[in-house]
Design a protein around this motif. Structure first.
Motif, PDB file in Angstrom:
ATOM      1  N   LYS A  84       2.047   1.306   3.831  1.00 37.19           N
ATOM      2  CA  LYS A  84       3.204   0.412   3.721  1.00 37.19           C
ATOM      3  C   LYS A  84       2.914  -1.017   4.201  1.00 37.19           C
ATOM      4  CE  LYS A  84       5.609   3.889   2.366  1.00 37.19           C
ATOM      5  NZ  LYS A  84       5.621   4.189   0.966  1.00 37.19           N
ATOM      6  N   LYS A  85       1.665  -1.428   4.110  1.00 40.98           N
ATOM      7  CA  LYS A  85       1.304  -2.814   4.416  1.00 40.98           C
ATOM      8  C   LYS A  85       1.040  -3.533   3.105  1.00 40.98           C
ATOM      9  CE  LYS A  85      -0.036  -2.996   9.022  1.00 40.98           C
ATOM     10  NZ  LYS A  85      -0.274  -4.068   9.927  1.00 40.98           N
ATOM     11  N   PHE A  86       1.194  -4.846   3.112  1.00 41.61           N
ATOM     12  CA  PHE A  86       0.930  -5.614   1.904  1.00 41.61           C
ATOM     13  C   PHE A  86      -0.558  -5.907   1.790  1.00 41.61           C
ATOM     14  CE2 PHE A  86       5.460  -6.466   2.277  1.00 41.61           C
ATOM     15  CZ  PHE A  86       5.843  -6.263   0.965  1.00 41.61           C
ATOM     16  N   VAL A  87      -1.105  -5.641   0.606  1.00 40.06           N
ATOM     17  CA  VAL A  87      -2.519  -5.842   0.322  1.00 40.06           C
ATOM     18  C   VAL A  87      -2.625  -6.908  -0.763  1.00 40.06           C
ATOM     19  CG1 VAL A  87      -4.639  -4.685  -0.412  1.00 40.06           C
ATOM     20  CG2 VAL A  87      -2.889  -3.404   0.796  1.00 40.06           C
ATOM     21  N   ARG A  88      -3.612  -7.799  -0.615  1.00 39.39           N
ATOM     22  CA  ARG A  88      -3.828  -8.860  -1.587  1.00 39.39           C
ATOM     23  C   ARG A  88      -4.693  -8.350  -2.727  1.00 39.39           C
ATOM     24  NH1 ARG A  88      -2.628 -14.146   0.218  1.00 39.39           N
ATOM     25  NH2 ARG A  88      -2.599 -13.498   2.377  1.00 39.39           N
ATOM     26  N   ARG A  89      -4.208  -8.476  -3.964  1.00 36.38           N
ATOM     27  CA  ARG A  89      -4.961  -8.073  -5.159  1.00 36.38           C
ATOM     28  C   ARG A  89      -5.280  -9.333  -5.956  1.00 36.38           C
ATOM     29  NH1 ARG A  89      -6.700  -3.336  -3.797  1.00 36.38           N
ATOM     30  NH2 ARG A  89      -5.071  -1.796  -3.501  1.00 36.38           N
ATOM     31  N   ARG A  90      -6.521  -9.421  -6.456  1.00 37.64           N
ATOM     32  CA  ARG A  90      -6.953 -10.599  -7.208  1.00 37.64           C
ATOM     33  C   ARG A  90      -7.379 -10.201  -8.613  1.00 37.64           C
ATOM     34  NH1 ARG A  90      -8.119 -10.855  -2.302  1.00 37.64           N
ATOM     35  NH2 ARG A  90     -10.216 -10.199  -1.908  1.00 37.64           N
ATOM     36  N   SER A  91      -7.085 -11.081  -9.573  1.00 36.68           N
ATOM     37  CA  SER A  91      -7.523 -10.909 -10.956  1.00 36.68           C
ATOM     38  C   SER A  91      -8.058 -12.245 -11.444  1.00 36.68           C
ATOM     39  CB  SER A  91      -6.369 -10.477 -11.853  1.00 36.68           C
ATOM     40  OG  SER A  91      -5.828  -9.264 -11.408  1.00 36.68           O
ATOM     41  N   HIS A 149       0.849  -1.191   0.000  1.00 33.69           N
ATOM     42  CA  HIS A 149       0.000   0.000   0.000  1.00 33.69           C
ATOM     43  C   HIS A 149       0.886   1.243   0.000  1.00 33.69           C
ATOM     44  CE1 HIS A 149      -2.960   2.964   1.309  1.00 33.69           C
ATOM     45  NE2 HIS A 149      -3.881   2.099   0.920  1.00 33.69           N
ATOM     46  N   PRO A 150       0.581   2.222  -0.869  1.00 34.54           N
ATOM     47  CA  PRO A 150       1.480   3.380  -0.996  1.00 34.54           C
ATOM     48  C   PRO A 150       1.573   4.266   0.243  1.00 34.54           C
ATOM     49  CG  PRO A 150      -0.500   3.678  -2.317  1.00 34.54           C
ATOM     50  CD  PRO A 150      -0.533   2.288  -1.797  1.00 34.54           C
TER      51      PRO A 150
END
Length: 84
Positions: free
Chosen positions: A37-44, A33-34
């Motif tokens: 600064k945490k990691f976010v899960r993105r799905r496609s 996340h800009p």
């Protein structure tokens, strides 16, 4: 001189097999996340041509190809893990 293919490969899970010779593959990736600064899960989700008769829950590798239909631009390259 041997040229290596520049086609993109992705690994994901089959979530739907409702169409003939077509599977829906969900690919997840982690993005920072800009601001927080945490990691976010993105799905496609991608539609892929399936000659290997995959089932829902299988882990597969897909490779990009020429357009096969209106939304299908991927081919299932290999079945990584079969769900019993």
């Amino acid at each position: 001189m041997i040229m290596k293919s520049k086609k993109v490969e992705k690994i994901g899970f089959v979530v739907s097999t409702k169409n003939k010779k077509t599977v829906t593959v969900k690919v997840e990736r982690l993005v920072m996340h800009p601001i927080y600064k945490k990691f976010v899960r993105r799905r496609s989700k991608f539609l892929a041509h399936d000659e290997l008769s995959c089932r829902v829950g299988d882990k597969v590798k897909i490779i990009e190809s020429r357009p096969l239909s209106a939304r299908k631009r991927w081919i299932v390259k290999e079945l990584i893990q079969r769900i019993p």
